[in-house]
Design a protein around this motif. Structure first.
Motif, PDB file in Angstrom:
ATOM      1  N   GLY A 290      -4.868 -52.934  -2.388  1.00  0.00           N
ATOM      2  CA  GLY A 290      -4.355 -54.051  -2.397  1.00  0.00           C
ATOM      3  C   GLY A 290      -3.385 -54.262  -1.051  1.00  0.00           C
ATOM      4  O   GLY A 290      -2.789 -55.191  -0.749  1.00  0.00           O
ATOM      5  N   SER A 291      -3.594 -53.175  -0.130  1.00  0.00           N
ATOM      6  CA  SER A 291      -2.611 -52.945   0.969  1.00  0.00           C
ATOM      7  C   SER A 291      -3.139 -51.808   1.969  1.00  0.00           C
ATOM      8  O   SER A 291      -3.728 -50.977   1.286  1.00  0.00           O
ATOM      9  N   ILE A 292      -2.667 -52.001   3.025  1.00  0.00           N
ATOM     10  CA  ILE A 292      -3.343 -50.990   4.208  1.00  0.00           C
ATOM     11  C   ILE A 292      -1.968 -50.595   4.848  1.00  0.00           C
ATOM     12  O   ILE A 292      -1.070 -51.473   5.170  1.00  0.00           O
ATOM     13  N   VAL A 293      -1.944 -49.452   4.980  1.00  0.00           N
ATOM     14  CA  VAL A 293      -0.586 -48.711   5.891  1.00  0.00           C
ATOM     15  C   VAL A 293      -1.469 -47.857   7.106  1.00  0.00           C
ATOM     16  O   VAL A 293      -2.393 -47.008   6.828  1.00  0.00           O
ATOM     17  N   THR A 294      -0.845 -47.934   8.243  1.00  0.00           N
ATOM     18  CA  THR A 294      -1.460 -47.293   9.267  1.00  0.00           C
ATOM     19  C   THR A 294      -0.610 -46.001   9.638  1.00  0.00           C
ATOM     20  O   THR A 294       0.679 -46.183   9.380  1.00  0.00           O
ATOM     21  N   GLY A 299      -0.583 -37.984   9.877  1.00  0.00           N
ATOM     22  CA  GLY A 299      -0.415 -38.940   8.666  1.00  0.00           C
ATOM     23  C   GLY A 299       1.195 -39.368   8.479  1.00  0.00           C
ATOM     24  O   GLY A 299       1.437 -39.784   7.188  1.00  0.00           O
ATOM     25  N   GLN A 300       1.771 -39.482   9.464  1.00  0.00           N
ATOM     26  CA  GLN A 300       3.235 -40.245   9.530  1.00  0.00           C
ATOM     27  C   GLN A 300       2.883 -41.841   9.559  1.00  0.00           C
ATOM     28  O   GLN A 300       2.183 -42.254  10.308  1.00  0.00           O
ATOM     29  N   PRO A 301       3.564 -42.499   8.604  1.00  0.00           N
ATOM     30  CA  PRO A 301       3.203 -43.999   8.539  1.00  0.00           C
ATOM     31  C   PRO A 301       3.913 -44.674   9.651  1.00  0.00           C
ATOM     32  O   PRO A 301       5.026 -44.402  10.227  1.00  0.00           O
ATOM     33  N   THR A 302       3.263 -45.556  10.475  1.00  0.00           N
ATOM     34  CA  THR A 302       3.846 -46.251  11.528  1.00  0.00           C
ATOM     35  C   THR A 302       3.725 -47.722  11.200  1.00  0.00           C
ATOM     36  O   THR A 302       4.411 -48.412  12.187  1.00  0.00           O
ATOM     37  N   GLY A 303       3.028 -48.487  10.520  1.00  0.00           N
ATOM     38  CA  GLY A 303       3.118 -49.596  10.307  1.00  0.00           C
ATOM     39  C   GLY A 303       2.476 -50.145   9.007  1.00  0.00           C
ATOM     40  O   GLY A 303       1.696 -49.554   8.258  1.00  0.00           O
ATOM     41  N   ARG A 328       3.153 -54.399  10.849  1.00  0.00           N
ATOM     42  CA  ARG A 328       4.306 -54.382  11.219  1.00  0.00           C
ATOM     43  C   ARG A 328       4.782 -53.323  11.586  1.00  0.00           C
ATOM     44  O   ARG A 328       4.758 -52.195  10.494  1.00  0.00           O
ATOM     45  N   THR A 329       5.377 -52.842  12.609  1.00  0.00           N
ATOM     46  CA  THR A 329       5.903 -51.490  12.758  1.00  0.00           C
ATOM     47  C   THR A 329       7.098 -50.957  12.125  1.00  0.00           C
ATOM     48  O   THR A 329       8.075 -51.601  11.584  1.00  0.00           O
ATOM     49  N   MET A 330       6.911 -49.891  11.377  1.00  0.00           N
ATOM     50  CA  MET A 330       8.100 -49.345  10.528  1.00  0.00           C
ATOM     51  C   MET A 330       9.243 -49.290  11.250  1.00  0.00           C
ATOM     52  O   MET A 330       9.395 -48.581  12.318  1.00  0.00           O
ATOM     53  N   GLU A 331      10.264 -49.775  10.775  1.00  0.00           N
ATOM     54  CA  GLU A 331      11.565 -50.196  10.901  1.00  0.00           C
ATOM     55  C   GLU A 331      12.561 -49.567  10.077  1.00  0.00           C
ATOM     56  O   GLU A 331      12.131 -49.377   8.824  1.00  0.00           O
TER      57      GLU A 331
END
Length: 384
Positions: A290-294, A299-303, A328-331
């Motif tokens: 149901g969602s996508i993470v870049t 393997g470090q999440p960026t967005g 959206r960039t990981m903040e």
């Protein structure tokens, strides 16, 4: 410290409308509302005959003397609220402001007490400060002469005694209500039961306050005036409104534990940042995610892919754009522990508003994505 952390730099706070900042205590803003000036003027007018009696010949200066007494009186109210604020600071709470208004004052303490003992001391220290000021003023009455100084000391003695005793009445929103809450909390092991008990105590106190002027004549042989009934009505309304708000808050907080981030998370697909968006969508559909993470190549999440941005991207363009272009960039604040739940979850979401949040396991691996729409839906369903 030789270097300031930008996250710890003091920020300029927005004050509520109708308030004026008059200073700070230990970095805590002190505000007064416009109603304070009204009550200060009323005190000055009401005390003018008494000032004339103890210090004849002041003329218009008697009103200034009455205004000065109002300022001194509210300084003792400020001391009462500062005691709350500093005790809250002692227990690790952030305190944004102290506001003086026509009925006294209020301290803006962020967060809730974590233990009954903490709730007790933050609450009781205010009335104890008022009683201490009253005691000191009483000792000074034995030393001070008459005149304006004697009138001021007498007034401080009586006013702080009344404030200290009344604030120990066991009903919210009074301090005594929080003391009662801490006692019920300690006995029942549930802060919400303590709040409900103290809120009903506040409602009972509101009803008693409304009819208090009727006791003047039989007990004190004083005939109540219209002003007495008016003030009783204002105090009763204040108590009833505060108690009702506490009841609503308790019912709200009772539902919060059902909001568990892990249970609300969407299955998530992690894809490389430069993967074409069309391919990322195809893989997500195939995996029923149901969602996508870049993520980076290690393997470090960026967005987190934003649903709205994804839907607004035409399908014919998706093979030619990178998935990261709609993420959206990981903040800081967008990554939450998968174990977060209840009030802590709500506070985390309110501190960093966003449509999606990444949930991580304790070892840093991706568990899923939490959307605010899913949180809102779960909260609405918890009412039924």
């Amino acid at each position: 410290m030789s270097h300031a952390d930008p996250d710890l730099e003091p920020v300029k706070r927005e004050h509520p409308p109708g308030t004026i900042r008059i200073g700070q205590i230990a970095g805590i803003d002190v505000l007064v509302t416009s109603t304070w000036f009204l009550i200060a003027g009323l005190v000055a007018v009401a005390l003018a005959p008494r000032v004339e009696q103890v210090q004849p010949g002041l003329g218009a200066g008697k009103y200034l003397a009455g205004l000065a007494f109002a300022v001194v009186l509210y300084l003792s109210v400020l001391a009462h609220e500062a005691a709350h604020a500093l005790m809250a600071r002692h227990y690790g709470h952030s305190v944004s402001s102290i506001t003086l208004h026509f009925l006294g004052g209020v301290t803006a303490i962020e967060g809730e007490s974590r233990r009954p003992r903490e709730e007790f001391w933050i609450a009781v220290v205010g009335p104890l400060m008022s009683l201490a000021i009253s005691f000191v003023a009483f000792l000074l009455t034995l030393l001070t002469p008459g005149g304006l100084i004697g009138m001021t000391v007498d007034g401080l003695f009586v006013a702080n005694l009344v404030v200290g005793v009344l604030n120990l009445v066991p009903g919210l929103p009074l301090d005594g209500g929080r003391v009662l809450k801490s006692a019920v909390w300690a006995a029942a092991g549930n802060p919400h039961r303590g709040t409900i008990a103290a809120a009903w105590g506040g409602r009972i106190a509101a009803i008693l306050a409304l009819f208090l002027p009727l006791l003047y004549e039989p007990f004190f042989h004083i005939e109540p005036q219209l002003f007495d009934f008016l003030m009783a009505g204002i105090v009763a309304l204040f108590l009833w409104t505060g108690a009702s708000a506490a009841l609503s808050s308790a019912n709200l907080r009772r539902r919060l534990p059902s909001l568990v981030a892990r249970n609300l998370a969407r299955r998530t697909l992690a894809v490389p940042e430069d993967l074409p968006l069309a391919e990322a969508v195809r893989r997500a559909q195939e995996a029923e995610a149901g969602s996508i993470v870049t993520v980076t190549h290690d393997g470090q999440p960026t967005g987190i892919v934003n649903e709205a941005a994804l839907r607004s991207t035409p399908e014919e363009r998706r093979p030619w754009v990178a998935t990261s272009s709609v993420a959206r960039t990981m903040e800081p604040g967008l990554a939450l522990p998968a174990t977060i739940y209840g009030e802590e979850l709500i506070l985390a979401v309110s501190r960093r508003p966003a449509h999606e949040y990444l949930l991580l396991e304790d070892d840093g691996t991706i568990f899923g994505v939490l959307t605010t729409a899913d949180v809102d839906r779960a909260f609405r369903e918890s009412r039924h």
